[in-house]
Design an enzyme around this catalytic site. Structure first.
Site, PDB file in Angstrom:
ATOM      1  N   ASP A 348       0.785  -1.061  -0.018  1.00  0.00           N
ATOM      2  CA  ASP A 348      -0.028   0.029   0.054  1.00  0.00           C
ATOM      3  C   ASP A 348       0.950   1.262   0.107  1.00  0.00           C
ATOM      4  O   ASP A 348       1.882   1.176   0.657  1.00  0.00           O
ATOM      5  CB  ASP A 348      -0.879  -0.056   1.169  1.00  0.00           C
ATOM      6  CG  ASP A 348      -2.134  -0.907   1.113  1.00  0.00           C
ATOM      7  OD1 ASP A 348      -2.653  -1.208   0.099  1.00  0.00           O
ATOM      8  OD2 ASP A 348      -2.314  -1.791   2.222  1.00  0.00           O
ATOM      9  N   ASP A 624      -4.354  -3.476   5.374  1.00  0.00           N
ATOM     10  CA  ASP A 624      -5.002  -3.061   6.737  1.00  0.00           C
ATOM     11  C   ASP A 624      -6.430  -3.069   7.027  1.00  0.00           C
ATOM     12  O   ASP A 624      -6.920  -3.342   8.144  1.00  0.00           O
ATOM     13  CB  ASP A 624      -4.618  -1.511   6.837  1.00  0.00           C
ATOM     14  CG  ASP A 624      -4.879  -0.360   5.925  1.00  0.00           C
ATOM     15  OD1 ASP A 624      -5.625  -0.877   4.976  1.00  0.00           O
ATOM     16  OD2 ASP A 624      -4.298   0.588   5.891  1.00  0.00           O
ATOM     17  N   ASP A 628      -9.120  -6.390   3.069  1.00  0.00           N
ATOM     18  CA  ASP A 628      -7.743  -6.583   2.579  1.00  0.00           C
ATOM     19  C   ASP A 628      -7.361  -8.386   3.023  1.00  0.00           C
ATOM     20  O   ASP A 628      -6.560  -8.993   2.539  1.00  0.00           O
ATOM     21  CB  ASP A 628      -6.779  -5.855   3.117  1.00  0.00           C
ATOM     22  CG  ASP A 628      -6.651  -4.334   2.497  1.00  0.00           C
ATOM     23  OD1 ASP A 628      -6.812  -4.355   1.140  1.00  0.00           O
ATOM     24  OD2 ASP A 628      -6.250  -3.436   3.163  1.00  0.00           O
TER      25      ASP A 628
END
Length: 889
Positions: A348, A624, A628
Site C-alpha cells: 500500500d 490494513d 484486505d
C-alpha cells in the site's frame, strides 16, 4: 432477567448494573476478579516430565540409549566371562542424553515464552468506555457490563448486546456457518420462545467480525460463558507447526537412523566373514559380536548430530525475537523461511511508503504569513495550546500545521481573529468561507478551495505588497504556478480574502464568495518516508520487485512511484477500472508490465497476488482494512499493519508491522535471509563433522583399528566441541552480500547450492587429517607405523578432531567468502572457541577425567603437531572457497 436479545437496552444495562457510560475502573477490576479473564480455556499444558519423555522419544536418542545398554553389556560380558565394572561409556552416554533432553525442554519452554511475549505485543485491544471515557483495553480484560465501541474491521471481543448501531453488518461464519454478513439492529426482538443464534439481530458474538458500519454494545458474557466458549469446550491454543526446514531435518533424522543400522549390519557382516576366513583359535563369534557391537555404538554416536534440532530451534527463536525488536512481529514461524524467498512485495502507498500525513511542501504568493493565516483560520482543524500537531481533516491539518511551523499557531490566530460566521465546505462549489473580527475593528473574510474556483471568484490579487487588478497575465502566472505544483503530484489549494464592514445578513455563497482578493497557493503531499528510498534500492539489489498499490489518482501514484524508484522506464501504471477491463488470461500474461496500481479496490488485490503467484513468484502483500484479508491470506507472506490495521487482517497475517513501514518489510526480508543462511551454515558445520566421525570409524575398522575413537569421545565432540560453535554461527551477522543476491528458490532442499558437496568434501578432509594425527601419534609412541590401537594415537586423534571443529567453525562464517575479508567479528564464536579449548585440554590432562575417557597425557610435541594439523583446515578450505568463487564467475 429475560434473554438479552429479548430485552430492551435499558433493561439489559440495569440487569448488568451498568450504564451507557460503561463501568468505572474499580468496578471493572472487581468484576475481572469475579468472572476471570475474557479468553477461552486452553488445553492442559504439557508437563515438564512429559516434555522430557518426548525428548527421549526421538529415534536418534533411542539409538543412543540402546548404545548405552550395549556398551554396558560388552564391558561386562568379556571373552573371559562375566565381570562387573563401572560402565563409564554408558554413564557418559546417559549423562549426555539427559543433559540434551533437559536443554531441549528448557529451550522449548523458552521458545513458548518468546512466542507468548510476541503474542502479547500484538494482543487484541478494544475501545471501551471506562470512567466515562473511551480507552483501549486489552480484550482479555473485558467484563460483563463493559460498553465497547466497534467498527468495520474489528473482531468482536465478547458476546455483546447492541445499544446503538449505524449500518452495522457482522460476519458470523465461525458460529453459524453463514458466510453472508448479517445486518444488525439495536431494538429488542419479539419472540414467544428462544431465538436461533443466527437470527439474534441485536447481538454480536465473540469470534465474529464487523465488516461494515459501527456500534456501541454492552458486554453480556465473556470467556467460556460466551457462545464460542460453549462450542469450544476446552479449546487448546493452536500449536505452531514445524517449519519446512524443521520437517526436512526430521526426515534427515530418520534417514540417519536407518543409515546407522545399515552400516552396523555391514560392519558385523564384514567382521564375521573375516573371522570365519581366518578360522582357528583366533575366531570367536562372541568376540566378533562384542567388537561389532562396540563399533556399532561408536557409529551410532558418530552419525547422530545430537545438537542439530536444538541449534535450529534456538536460532529460529532468537531470530524471531530480534525481528520483533525491529518492528516485524512474526506470527508464523514458516514466514521466516519464506521471507528469504520473497520476489515480489506488493505494498500500500499511504502510511507504508508514505507518512500518512498531508504536509505543505510548496507555496506561491506575495505574503506567506497572510497566506498561511488565511488557510489556518479557514479550517475546522484544532490545534491545542502548546501542541505541535493539529487534529482534524488531513487536508485542513496540513495547512494548520504549516502555519504553526512559520510561527502562526492557530490558537493564537483564533484569539486574535475570532470567527463570527462561516459557510462550510461544500464538494459541489469546492469552497469554504469564514468571517473573523479584526483587532483594529472591522471584519476579514477568508475563502479557500480549489484553485480554478477561487481564481474565478477573484477580481484582484495581492502583488508586491499592494492590491492590484487580477489581469489575464497575472491569472496565467497563477495557472503556471498551479501546473508546476500539480506536475510534482502535489494537491493544490488556493486562498483569498476580502475586507467587510458588517457580517452579511444572509450568508449566500454566490453573493458572499465574490469580488475576492487572491492571496496565493499551497501545494501539499503525503511525503514519502525518508527511509523507504534506501529500502527500494535494497529491494532492487536483492532481486525483489516492489509494487505500489493505492487508492490515489494515477498521476499522483505514478509521480510518487517514480520518486521512490518503483516505476522504472518501460513499466506501466494501471487503474482499477482498467484492470476490470482486462481478462484473467491477459492479465496473468502481462502482470510483469505493471508496477503501479491506482484507484484500486481491496478485491483487486487478490487478483494481483494470484496473477503473480501463477507466474511462479513468491509474493508478499500488505493490507490494513477488513476487505484486505482475502489478499493477505492468498499471498505467500501476508503483512498486516500494526497501527492502522484491523484485527481481522492482523489475525490472517504471517507478519505484522508494528510501525506500518515498508522499510521494515525489507529489514525483515534481510533478517529472514540471515537466519536461514546461519541455520544452513550450522547444519553444514554439524553434518560435515558427523560425516568425518563416521568415515574415521568406518575406515579405521576396515584397517583393523577397533578403537581409534570411543563413543564417549565422539559424544564429547558432538555436544561440547560442536554445539557451542554451531550456536555461535547462528548469531553471525548478515554477510555483506546478503541483500545483493537473488531470492532463494522456495523448493530448494537442505543440500542445495552445492552444500551437499561441501559437507562431503569437508567431511573427507577432516577424516584424512584425523587419521593422519592418529598414525603420527602411534608412530611417536611406538617408533613404527602400525595398524593397531594406540593410546597416544587415540588422544592425538581426539585432540585434532576437536580442534579442527573449533577452527572449521571460523571457515563456516561464510560458505563462499574468505574469512579474512570479513569486516565484523563474531564474539560468540571466539567465546565458544575459548570455552571448548579449555574443556578439551581439561579432559585430556586432568587425571580423573583422562582416566574416565581413557586418554594418555601426550607430550608437548604431540600436542603441537595436533594443533598444527587442526589449523590446516583453514587454509585448505580457504583455497577450496577461492576455487569455487572462480568457478562461479
Amino acid at each position: 432477567m429475560a434473554k438479552e436479545y429479548l430485552s430492551t437496552q435499558q433493561d439489559v444495562l440495569a440487569g448488568l448494573n451498568s450504564s451507557e457510560k460503561g463501568l468505572s475502573s474499580a468496578e471493572a477490576a472487581e468484576r475481572l476478579e469475579k468472572h476471570g479473564a475474557n479468553k477461552l480455556a486452553e488445553g492442559k499444558k504439557q508437563s515438564l516430565i512429559s516434555k522430557f519423555l518426548a525428548e527421549l522419544a526421538d529415534p536418534m536418542i533411542i539409538i543412543l540409549l540402546v548404545a548405552a545398554v550395549i556398551s554396558t553389556l560388552t564391558e561386562w560380558f568379556t571373552t573371559t566371562g562375566f565381570e562387573i565394572s563401572v560402565p563409564w561409556d554408558a554413564i557418559i552416554i546417559l549423562f549426555v542424553v539427559i543433559v540434551n533432553a533437559v536443554l531441549g525442554v528448557l529451550q522449548e519452554s523458552k521458545a513458548e515464552a518468546a512466542i507468548e511475549a510476541l503474542q502479547k505485543m500484538s494482543a487484541a485491544t478494544s475501545k471501551t468506555l471506562r470512567d466515562g471515557e473511551i480507552a483501549n483495553v486489552k480484550s482479555e480484560d473485558l467484563v460483563p457490563g463493559d460498553v465497547v465501541m466497534l467498527e468495520a474491521g474489528d473482531s468482536v471481543p465478547a458476546d455483546c448486546r447492541i445499544l446503538e448501531c449505524f449500518s452495522l453488518k457482522a460476519e458470523e461464519a465461525a458460529l453459524t456457518g453463514e458466510s453472508v454478513p448479517v445486518l444488525k439492529k439495536s431494538d429488542a426482538l419479539s419472540a414467544a420462545g428462544d431465538v436461533p443464534l443466527g437470527d439474534r439481530k441485536n447481538m454480536v458474538y465473540m469470534g465474529s467480525n464487523i465488516v461494515y458500519g459501527r456500534c456501541s454494545a454492552v458486554v453480556v458474557a465473556t470467556g467460556m460463558n460466551t457462545e464460542m466458549g460453549k462450542i469450544a469446550g476446552a479449546l487448546a491454543a493452536a500449536k505452531e507447526e514445524d517449519t519446512p526446514l524443521q520437517k526436512k531435518l526430521n526426515q534427515l533424522s530418520k534417514v540417519l537412523t536407518w543409515m546407522v543400522l545399515a552400516i552396523c549390519v555391514v560392519i558385523f557382516g564384514v567382521q564375521l566373514v573375516e573371522g570365519i576366513i581366518k578360522g582357528g583359535e583366533e575366531f570367536s563369534l562372541l568376540s566378533v559380536s562384542l567388537n561389532s557391537l562396540m563399533i556399532a555404538v561408536s557409529l551410532a554416536v558418530a552419525a547422530i548430530p545430537e545438537g542439530l534440532a536444538a541449534v535450529v530451534t534456538i536460532v529460529l527463536s532468537i531470530g524471531v525475537t530480534k525481528m520483533s525488536k525491529r518492528n516485524a512481529v512474526i506470527r508464523k514461524l514458516t514466514a521466516v523461511e519464506t521471507l528469504g524467498c520473497t520476489q515480489i512485495i506488493c505494498s500500500d502507498k499511504t502510511g507504508t511508503l508514505t507518512q500518512n500525513k498531508m504536509t505543505v511542501v510548496d507555496h506561491y504568493g506575495d505574503d506567506e504569513n497572510l497566506l498561511a493565516s488565511s488557510f489556518s483560520l479557514c479550517t475546522d482543524a484544532k490545534l491545542a495550546v502548546g501542541a505541535q500537531i493539529s487534529v482534524g481533516d488531513p487536508t485542513q491539518t496540513a495547512v494548520v500545521d504549516y502555519a504553526a511551523k512559520i510561527g502562526l499557531p492557530k490558537y493564537e490566530l483564533e484569539e486574535k481573529y475570532p470567527r463570527v460566521a462561516e459557510i462550510p465546505f461544500d464538494s459541489n462549489r469546492k469552497l469554504m468561507t469564514t468571517v473573523h473580527k479584526k483587532p483594529e475593528g472591522g471584519l476579514i473574510q477568508h475563502t479557500t478551495g480549489a484553485p480554478d474556483v477561487v481564481v474565478g471568484r477573484c477580481t484582484h490579487i495581492l502583488k508586491d505588497g499592494a492590491v492590484v487588478e487580477f489581469t489575464d497575465y497575472l491569472k496565467a502566472e497563477v495557472a503556471a504556478a498551479n501546473a508546476a505544483m500539480a506536475d510534482k503530484a502535489l494537491r493544490v489549494l488556493a486562498a483569498s480574502y476580502t475586507e467587510l464592514s458588517d457580517v452579511p445578513a444572509v450568508l449566500v455563497p454566490d453573493e458572499v464568495e465574490n469580488k475576492l482578493i487572491f492571496l496565493g497557493l499551497v501545494g501539499m503531499i503525503d511525503p514519502v518516508r525518508p527511509e523507504v528510498c534506501d529500502a527500494i534500492v535494497k529491494c532492487r539489489e536483492a532481486g525483489i520487485r516492489p509494487i505500489m498499490i493505492t487508492g490515489d489518482h494515477k498521476a499522483t501514484a505514478s509521480a510518487i512511484a517514480r520518486q521512490l524508484g518503483i516505476l522504472s522506464e518501460g513499466q506501466l501504471a494501471l487503474t482499477g477500472a482498467q484492470l476490470d477491463e482486462i481478462s484473467e488470461e491477459d492479465f496473468e500474461r502481462d502482470v510483469e508490465k505493471y508496477s503501479v496500481y491506482a484507484r484500486v479496490q481491496p478485491e483487486h488485490k487478490t487478483r494481483i497476488v494470484t496473477a503473480w503467484k501463477k507466474r511462479g513468484y513468491i509474493t508478499a502483500m500488505t493490507g490494513d482494512g477488513v476487505n484486505d484479508a482475502p489478499s493477505i491470506k492468498t499471498a505467500d507472506i501476508g503483512v498486516g499493519m500494526g497501527i492502522t490495521g484491523t484485527d481481522v487482517t492482523k489475525n490472517v497475517a504471517d507478519m505484522v508491522l508494528a510501525d506500518d513501514n515498508f522499510a521494515t518489510i525489507v529489514s525483515a526480508v534481510e533478517e529472514g535471509r540471515r537466519i536461514y543462511d546461519n541455520i544452513r551454515k550450522a547444519i553444514q558445520f554439524l553434518l560435515s563433522s558427523n560425516l568425518a566421525e563416521v568415515l574415521t570409524i568406518f575406515i579405521s575398522t576396515l584397517l583393523g583399528i577397533t578403537e581409534i575413537l570411543k563413543p564417549t569421545h565422539l559424544l564429547w565432540i558432538n555436544l561440547i566441541t560442536d554445539c557451542f560453535p554451531a550456536l555461535s554461527l547462528g548469531m553471525e551477522k548478515s554477510e555483506s552480500d546478503v541483500m545483493k543476491r537473488p531470492p532463494r528458490k522456495s523448493d530448494d532442499g537442505i543440500f542445495s547450492n552445492g552444500m551437499g558437496f561441501d559437507i562431503a568434501f569437508q567431511g573427507i578432509i577432516v577424516t584424512l587429517i584425523t587419521l593422519a594425527s592418529f598414525f603420527i601419534g602411534d608412530y611417536l609412541e611406538t617408533g613404527s607405523f602400525r595398524l593397531a590401537d594406540s593410546a597416544d594415537g587415540t588422544t592425538m586423534a581426539f585432540l585434532t578432531l576437536s580442534l579442527i571443529e573449533m577452527f572449521h567453525s571460523f571457515n563456516m562464517r561464510s560458505r563462499r567468502g574468505s574469512v579474512f575479508t570479513m569486516k565484523t567479528q563474531n564474539i560468540w564464536l571466539w567465546g565458544s572457541l575459548a570455552l571448548s579449548l579449555i574443556l578439551t585440554i581439561t579432559v585430556i590432562y586432568v587425571p580423573f577425567l583422562a582416566g574416565i575417557f581413557e586418554f594418555t597425557a601426550i607430550s608437548f610435541k604431540e600436542f603441537a603437531i595436533a594443533v598444527g594439523l587442526a589449523l590446516s583446515i583453514i587454509p585448505i578450505i580457504e583455497i577450496t572457497k577461492f576455487i569455487q568463487r572462480r568457478l562461479n564467475k
